[in-house]
Enzyme design. Sequence first.
Site, PDB file in Angstrom:
ATOM      1  N   HIS A 147      34.502 127.109   4.233  1.00  0.00           N
ATOM      2  CA  HIS A 147      34.847 128.222   4.948  1.00  0.00           C
ATOM      3  C   HIS A 147      33.518 128.229   6.126  1.00  0.00           C
ATOM      4  O   HIS A 147      32.623 127.694   5.716  1.00  0.00           O
ATOM      5  CB  HIS A 147      34.879 129.422   4.086  1.00  0.00           C
ATOM      6  CG  HIS A 147      35.344 130.720   4.330  1.00  0.00           C
ATOM      7  ND1 HIS A 147      34.210 131.419   5.561  1.00  0.00           N
ATOM      8  CD2 HIS A 147      36.420 131.286   4.555  1.00  0.00           C
ATOM      9  CE1 HIS A 147      34.998 132.539   6.031  1.00  0.00           C
ATOM     10  NE2 HIS A 147      36.191 132.614   5.314  1.00  0.00           N
ATOM     11  N   ASP A 224      29.921 128.391  -3.047  1.00  0.00           N
ATOM     12  CA  ASP A 224      30.755 129.668  -2.639  1.00  0.00           C
ATOM     13  C   ASP A 224      31.823 129.842  -3.600  1.00  0.00           C
ATOM     14  O   ASP A 224      32.971 129.052  -3.824  1.00  0.00           O
ATOM     15  CB  ASP A 224      31.125 129.220  -1.494  1.00  0.00           C
ATOM     16  CG  ASP A 224      32.177 130.300  -0.673  1.00  0.00           C
ATOM     17  OD1 ASP A 224      32.619 131.282  -1.540  1.00  0.00           O
ATOM     18  OD2 ASP A 224      32.876 129.989   0.256  1.00  0.00           O
ATOM     19  N   GLN A 227      36.615 132.138  -4.057  1.00  0.00           N
ATOM     20  CA  GLN A 227      38.116 131.788  -4.469  1.00  0.00           C
ATOM     21  C   GLN A 227      38.237 131.474  -5.663  1.00  0.00           C
ATOM     22  O   GLN A 227      39.331 131.214  -6.354  1.00  0.00           O
ATOM     23  CB  GLN A 227      38.686 130.702  -3.470  1.00  0.00           C
ATOM     24  CG  GLN A 227      38.679 131.107  -1.809  1.00  0.00           C
ATOM     25  CD  GLN A 227      39.887 132.129  -1.629  1.00  0.00           C
ATOM     26  OE1 GLN A 227      40.607 132.357  -2.291  1.00  0.00           O
ATOM     27  NE2 GLN A 227      39.344 132.971  -0.743  1.00  0.00           N
ATOM     28  N   LYS A 250      38.146 140.132  -3.070  1.00  0.00           N
ATOM     29  CA  LYS A 250      38.997 138.910  -3.877  1.00  0.00           C
ATOM     30  C   LYS A 250      39.218 139.080  -5.252  1.00  0.00           C
ATOM     31  O   LYS A 250      40.156 138.477  -5.651  1.00  0.00           O
ATOM     32  CB  LYS A 250      38.144 137.627  -3.569  1.00  0.00           C
ATOM     33  CG  LYS A 250      37.716 137.551  -2.323  1.00  0.00           C
ATOM     34  CD  LYS A 250      38.524 136.925  -1.300  1.00  0.00           C
ATOM     35  CE  LYS A 250      37.747 136.498  -0.214  1.00  0.00           C
ATOM     36  NZ  LYS A 250      38.549 136.197   1.180  1.00  0.00           N
ATOM     37  N   CYS A 389      39.729 130.242   8.826  1.00  0.00           N
ATOM     38  CA  CYS A 389      38.121 130.327   8.831  1.00  0.00           C
ATOM     39  C   CYS A 389      37.616 128.762   8.260  1.00  0.00           C
ATOM     40  O   CYS A 389      36.817 128.552   7.653  1.00  0.00           O
ATOM     41  CB  CYS A 389      37.391 131.121   8.227  1.00  0.00           C
ATOM     42  SG  CYS A 389      37.478 132.952   9.188  1.00  0.00           S
TER      43      CYS A 389
END
Length: 431
Positions: A147, A224, A227, A250, A389
Amino acid sequence: MPHTVIEQPPAQVQAQAQAQAQAQAPFDVARLRQDFPVLAREVHGKPLIYLDNAATSQTPQQVIDVFGDYYSRYNANIHRGLHTLADEATAAFEGTRQRVKAFLNAEDARQIIFTRGTTEAINLVVHSWGRTNLAPGDEVLISMLEHHSNIVPWQLLAAEIGFTIKVIPVEANGALDMAAYRELLSERTKMVAVNHVSNALGTVNPVQEMATLAHQQGALILIDGAQAAPHQVVDVQAIDADFFAFSGHKVYGPTGVGVLYGKQALLEAMPPWQGGGEMISTVSFDSGTTFAAIPHKFEAGTPAIAEVIALGRALEWMESTGIDAIGAWEGQLLDHATQAVGKVDGLRILGTAPNKAAVLSFIVEGAHSQDIGLLIDQLGVAIRTGHHCAQPLLHHFGVDATCRASFAAYNTLEEVDSFVEALQRVIGMVR
């Protein structure tokens, strides 16, 4: 050798028993949907089918209720007051820190830093750890799957300091090229910045293996997890993550709040990123400022108190539903959708790596993704279109934009069928 029985804490035994019961019980999506008031609404006269969960998941009533409760009963600033409301607000706020610790299996609650989201958490690492530890000649490895929030901050600092960014490529199916990763690692590598799950393709990266390889070279790894946290159990100790970040919106929680986990020794050695109230020990015009211990050193000013408390409630909702059960159900939705759209003429799926998360990105020959997104919304279906993104990744695959349907615990197989039917109608209109 005699068998050794390790006695587990009662809380861990209870959690394991709850997980086993959830695994044996059928996933009751109809009952679960009752927690989400937005799912009862219509869009353009059609029942809402919300398939934009990789951007933002919807919020259960139990989380929504936190805001009314906080602002009507104990709205007060935290940590500083001696009165009852301040005590109650502080206890609820710090209770979320303890819940996040358990959610990530962190060693200590002091390793949990509250931020505005994954983007701010990554920026904190870049500008605190990176500015302190990186120099010309050093290398930071970033994957093609990232991202923009895990690319741009590193680029900004590299332009200032002069270290080199190297890109880990992907294979044709969207999986990370691990052979190339091994070759890129060297004694010059200081940080590996990689997502756990790709927001654009759903690829699940082997972050535990990547961490091991990075550490063998003396490098750190920043993951990261925006997700990953909604779809699977995350264990930062098992992964051996140096840093791990995720966002509240999220994981069925509110916007404007996120988490950075960091190993304690790293966080203690890092300088503050922002200055202000709460993050200090003493302030003097004569002798300067000394800083609070972690985590408060990185939490300057009044935080998003209600949002943090609501994040704790969202994680509680996920755990009571069963994180493994959520992931398994989403896998069924993804398999069903993948088979169904595979029959659509001219449709190409981007990202076919095995064991991917519940993200379905595709393009349709002769149709622009924006047109599909606008028209399918008229049929009550919310999907995401654009570059997500992740422009470098999409350009690598020769496209500027895709359509993306992403699934959550409350989606149904019937919704998937309705989505595919709507998609076919829209394609017939735009071709």
